[in-house]
Design a protein around this motif. Structure first.
Motif, PDB file in Angstrom:
ATOM      1  N   GLU A  50     -12.978  -7.929  -5.407  1.00 20.34           N
ATOM      2  CA  GLU A  50     -11.774  -7.107  -5.497  1.00 20.34           C
ATOM      3  C   GLU A  50     -10.511  -7.846  -5.051  1.00 20.34           C
ATOM      4  N   ASP A  51     -10.672  -9.095  -4.581  1.00 23.60           N
ATOM      5  CA  ASP A  51      -9.528  -9.897  -4.110  1.00 23.60           C
ATOM      6  C   ASP A  51      -8.785  -9.221  -2.968  1.00 23.60           C
ATOM      7  N   LEU A  52      -9.515  -8.507  -2.127  1.00 24.95           N
ATOM      8  CA  LEU A  52      -8.894  -7.688  -1.097  1.00 24.95           C
ATOM      9  C   LEU A  52      -9.361  -8.062   0.303  1.00 24.95           C
ATOM     10  N   VAL A  53      -8.482  -7.817   1.276  1.00 24.30           N
ATOM     11  CA  VAL A  53      -8.857  -7.714   2.678  1.00 24.30           C
ATOM     12  C   VAL A  53      -8.676  -6.248   3.053  1.00 24.30           C
ATOM     13  N   LYS A  54      -9.760  -5.616   3.515  1.00 20.20           N
ATOM     14  CA  LYS A  54      -9.699  -4.213   3.904  1.00 20.20           C
ATOM     15  C   LYS A  54      -9.706  -4.127   5.431  1.00 20.20           C
ATOM     16  N   VAL A  55      -8.931  -3.185   5.954  1.00 21.56           N
ATOM     17  CA  VAL A  55      -8.701  -3.083   7.395  1.00 21.56           C
ATOM     18  C   VAL A  55      -9.207  -1.733   7.892  1.00 21.56           C
ATOM     19  N   TYR A  56     -10.001  -1.770   8.984  1.00 22.53           N
ATOM     20  CA  TYR A  56     -10.606  -0.557   9.543  1.00 22.53           C
ATOM     21  C   TYR A  56     -10.307  -0.468  11.029  1.00 22.53           C
ATOM     22  N   ARG A  57     -10.000   0.754  11.501  1.00 25.33           N
ATOM     23  CA  ARG A  57      -9.886   0.979  12.948  1.00 25.33           C
ATOM     24  C   ARG A  57     -11.268   0.910  13.564  1.00 25.33           C
ATOM     25  N   THR A  58     -11.358   0.329  14.750  1.00 30.34           N
ATOM     26  CA  THR A  58     -12.656   0.268  15.427  1.00 30.34           C
ATOM     27  C   THR A  58     -12.940   1.529  16.228  1.00 30.34           C
ATOM     28  N   THR A  59     -11.978   2.428  16.343  1.00 33.17           N
ATOM     29  CA  THR A  59     -12.198   3.664  17.103  1.00 33.17           C
ATOM     30  C   THR A  59     -12.940   4.706  16.271  1.00 33.17           C
ATOM     31  N   ASP A  60     -12.466   4.944  15.047  1.00 34.90           N
ATOM     32  CA  ASP A  60     -13.095   5.964  14.195  1.00 34.90           C
ATOM     33  C   ASP A  60     -13.591   5.408  12.869  1.00 34.90           C
ATOM     34  N   PHE A  61     -13.464   4.074  12.661  1.00 33.29           N
ATOM     35  CA  PHE A  61     -13.960   3.368  11.477  1.00 33.29           C
ATOM     36  C   PHE A  61     -13.237   3.772  10.195  1.00 33.29           C
ATOM     37  N   ALA A  62     -12.069   4.360  10.309  1.00 31.28           N
ATOM     38  CA  ALA A  62     -11.286   4.750   9.143  1.00 31.28           C
ATOM     39  C   ALA A  62     -10.587   3.524   8.556  1.00 31.28           C
ATOM     40  N   GLN A  63     -10.547   3.467   7.212  1.00 33.14           N
ATOM     41  CA  GLN A  63      -9.793   2.397   6.569  1.00 33.14           C
ATOM     42  C   GLN A  63      -8.314   2.717   6.636  1.00 33.14           C
ATOM     43  N   VAL A  64      -7.515   1.732   7.091  1.00 33.82           N
ATOM     44  CA  VAL A  64      -6.080   1.963   7.270  1.00 33.82           C
ATOM     45  C   VAL A  64      -5.217   1.081   6.371  1.00 33.82           C
ATOM     46  N   ALA A  65      -5.813   0.097   5.713  1.00 33.26           N
ATOM     47  CA  ALA A  65      -5.025  -0.775   4.843  1.00 33.26           C
ATOM     48  C   ALA A  65      -5.930  -1.486   3.857  1.00 33.26           C
ATOM     49  N   SER A  66      -5.339  -1.896   2.750  1.00 30.90           N
ATOM     50  CA  SER A  66      -6.007  -2.695   1.731  1.00 30.90           C
ATOM     51  C   SER A  66      -4.993  -3.723   1.246  1.00 30.90           C
ATOM     52  N   ILE A  67      -5.295  -5.013   1.449  1.00 33.91           N
ATOM     53  CA  ILE A  67      -4.308  -6.074   1.245  1.00 33.91           C
ATOM     54  C   ILE A  67      -4.765  -6.985   0.107  1.00 33.91           C
ATOM     55  N   LYS A  68      -3.983  -7.066  -0.956  1.00 36.05           N
ATOM     56  CA  LYS A  68      -4.284  -7.968  -2.060  1.00 36.05           C
ATOM     57  C   LYS A  68      -3.942  -9.390  -1.634  1.00 36.05           C
ATOM     58  N   VAL A  69      -4.911 -10.295  -1.767  1.00 40.15           N
ATOM     59  CA  VAL A  69      -4.666 -11.663  -1.316  1.00 40.15           C
ATOM     60  C   VAL A  69      -4.774 -12.653  -2.477  1.00 40.15           C
ATOM     61  N   GLY A  70      -5.955 -13.047  -2.861  1.00 39.39           N
ATOM     62  CA  GLY A  70      -6.144 -14.003  -3.942  1.00 39.39           C
ATOM     63  C   GLY A  70      -7.587 -13.973  -4.389  1.00 39.39           C
ATOM     64  N   SER A  71      -7.935 -14.898  -5.248  1.00 37.53           N
ATOM     65  CA  SER A  71      -9.242 -14.888  -5.904  1.00 37.53           C
ATOM     66  C   SER A  71     -10.367 -15.237  -4.942  1.00 37.53           C
ATOM     67  N   MET A  72     -11.190 -14.253  -4.610  1.00 33.84           N
ATOM     68  CA  MET A  72     -12.390 -14.422  -3.801  1.00 33.84           C
ATOM     69  C   MET A  72     -12.083 -14.769  -2.340  1.00 33.84           C
ATOM     70  N   PRO A  73     -11.482 -13.869  -1.567  1.00 38.73           N
ATOM     71  CA  PRO A  73     -11.274 -14.119  -0.137  1.00 38.73           C
ATOM     72  C   PRO A  73     -12.599 -14.288   0.590  1.00 38.73           C
ATOM     73  N   HIS A  74     -12.642 -15.222   1.527  1.00 39.25           N
ATOM     74  CA  HIS A  74     -13.904 -15.527   2.220  1.00 39.25           C
ATOM     75  C   HIS A  74     -13.709 -15.441   3.730  1.00 39.25           C
ATOM     76  N   GLY A  75     -13.585 -16.591   4.427  1.00 38.37           N
ATOM     77  CA  GLY A  75     -13.468 -16.565   5.886  1.00 38.37           C
ATOM     78  C   GLY A  75     -12.089 -16.146   6.347  1.00 38.37           C
ATOM     79  N   LEU A  76     -12.022 -15.584   7.565  1.00 41.97           N
ATOM     80  CA  LEU A  76     -10.725 -15.181   8.128  1.00 41.97           C
ATOM     81  C   LEU A  76     -10.784 -15.219   9.647  1.00 41.97           C
ATOM     82  N   TRP A  77      -9.624 -15.524  10.267  1.00 43.30           N
ATOM     83  CA  TRP A  77      -9.574 -15.648  11.727  1.00 43.30           C
ATOM     84  C   TRP A  77      -8.158 -15.346  12.205  1.00 43.30           C
ATOM     85  N   PRO A  78      -8.016 -14.574  13.304  1.00 46.43           N
ATOM     86  CA  PRO A  78      -6.684 -14.214  13.788  1.00 46.43           C
ATOM     87  C   PRO A  78      -6.050 -15.304  14.643  1.00 46.43           C
TER      88      PRO A  78
END
Length: 484
Positions: free
Chosen positions: A275-303
């Motif tokens: 889906e070329d997406l990074v999806k974001v979830y709260r760790t308190t209630d596990f609700a999805q709060v964002a969907s970020i279009k990035v590029g073709s086949m996102p893989h590893g990520l680190w803050p």
């Protein structure tokens, strides 16, 4: 560029003391604002390089070459690393550990000089390597077998083996170092190991056998792991009884997960390949709060060290996307080596000097061609240039689950006529697959003479018996040029 630098300087000047906003450090550790002493690294499996990025200016500084591209790496006399893939770093931020699956190795690199300090060879097809929080040991997930190779954190020799379920995918540690959490890529079970005794003290059922990535929250309360074959993420209690808290449907080819803490709270960021997406979830209630279009086949990520950014390797796009975690918007894209897999963000990796020693230009690894196949579902294909040939990687989606297909070359643009199969594959339970092939494919699909040109398609069946194509190559999406 000047605007970026001034913005970064203003941010540094206004940064207030805060708790740690980056795993694997505990939340009680100080946060580290972004600076030009930081480095973001990607392990590039087709160019066999490590790309080195300055996150302050969001630019590629160069690559560390651990091996050669194909076909040079097919020689029986080849001595470099092969399929550079996994990544971890020491808690003192001075050593980067890089796993190469094809050469069964862990390469240790000095972050200040970009120089290889040591290479340790372990068992078959290791996947990831992480230092314990005290820095005394490195635990290597030997995915081609059934154990964790424990290396000394100073001289890097193997000192022990811990037997785990077949196919350990990755180990991550609790912030206090008490537990190591090991998910599996071949067995539907994650185990919890007490690091001091090296004994299994907990078992967590995986909803599917294929877990490639796992992350622990800085508050020490949760562990998140991805399930690539079914497109899900599971969360369990990081403390006894290690019970499952939830399982979330995320999307086909769910790759990696990592945790971000910022002024808005604590969140899990998940890469979804097809889906070329990074999806974001709260760790308190596990609700999805964002969907970020990035590029073709996102893989590893680190803050980043302060949680203000998260950097994402775009596997089929040969780039890194930098995301502002307060707005969840992409603020920069940076070209890198081919097929990034594991990544690492190391705050203060270069304590002094410019950190440019032993880096090389991107070179031919900066060339690629991006294609799309459409029809029943959609697939993305990248041709990674290796010189005279290309490595093909397809992120296939939208097909029938657990079914046989072929990736082939068709005579006509509509997919009709005889086919020349390149690869046979079986879709996973989510109807997706990662498919690879090699050859002078770019020259064929971009041939100037129409009579010589062929078109990539996907058809049901096997290389011997197949039906009409269900996905056909559309227009070329983009073409990369050699980096200058």
């Amino acid at each position: 560029m000047m605007r970026q630098l001034l913005s970064g300087l203003a941010f540094l000047a206004s940064a207030a003391p805060a708790l740690a906003d980056q795993v694997p450090f505990a939340q009680s550790a100080p946060a580290t604002p972004i600076s030009n002493r930081d480095r973001f690294y990607t392990s590039d499996q087709f160019s066999n390089t490590v790309s080195v990025i300055d996150p302050f200016s969001n630019r590629l500084l160069g690559v560390i070459r651990l091996g050669d591209p194909t076909p040079a790496n097919l020689s029986p006399l080849y001595r470099g690393q092969l399929l550079v893939h996994g990544m971890g770093f020491a808690p003192d931020r001075r050593t980067l550990a890089v796993v190469s699956i094809g050469s069964n190795s862990v390469t240790f690199i000095d972050t200040a000089t970009n120089k290889v300090k040591h290479t340790t060879y372990v068992g078959r097809s290791p996947h990831e390597a992480f230092f314990t929080p005290d820095g005394r040991e490195v635990w290597v997930s030997v995915r081609g077998q059934d154990y964790i190779a424990v290396l000394d954190g100073h001289d890097y020799r193997e000192v022990a083996r811990i037997t785990v379920p077949n196919g350990p995918g990755m180990t991550i540690f609790s912030p206090d170092g008490r537990y190591g959490y090991v998910c599996s890529s071949f067995s539907p079970e994650t185990v919890v190991i007490e690091t001091r005794s090296r004994k299994i003290v907990g078992r967590v059922k995986q909803p599917s056998p294929f877990c490639p990535d796992i992350a622990a929250t800085p508050d020490g309360k949760q562990v998140w792991f991805t399930l690539k074959d079914v497109g899900k993420v599971s969360v369990f209690n990081a403390r006894p009884p290690f019970d499952t808290l939830t399982t979330i449907d995320t999307g086909a080819i769910t790759n990696h997960v990592n945790i971000v803490r910022n002024a808005n709270g604590q969140f899990a960021y998940v890469t979804v390949g097809t889906e070329d997406l990074v999806k974001v979830y709260r760790t308190t209630d596990f609700a999805q709060v964002a969907s970020i279009k990035v590029g073709s086949m996102p893989h590893g990520l680190w803050p980043s060290g302060d949680g203000s950014r998260i950097y994402v390797g775009i596997e089929n796009g040969d780039e890194v996307a930098a995301i502002d975690t307060m707005t969840n918007k992409v603020v920069a894209t940076i070209p890198i080596g081919q097929g990034p897999q594991g990544v690492a963000y190391i705050p203060g990796a270069v304590p002094e000097g410019d950190g440019l020693a032993n880096l090389q230009p991107l070179g031919v690894a900066g060339r690629k061609v991006l294609l799309q196949l459409t029809g029943t579902g959609r697939s993305q294909i990248t041709l990674f240039d290796q010189g005279q040939i290309q490595m093909l990687q397809a992120a296939v989606g939208g097909l029938q689950p657990k079914s046989n297909y072929v990736l082939a070359l068709a005579l006509r643009s509509d997919g009709t006529g005889p086919l020349e199969p390149l690869a046979q594959f079986t879709t996973n339970p989510a109807g997706a697959a990662i498919v690879n092939a090699a050859g002078p494919i770019r020259q064929i699909v971009q041939a100037e003479q129409i009579d010589s040109r062929r078109y990539l398609v996907i058809a049901p069946g096997t290389a011997d018996t197949y039906a009409a194509p269900v996905q056909v190559q559309s227009e070329i999406a983009a073409a990369g040029e050699e980096a200058r």
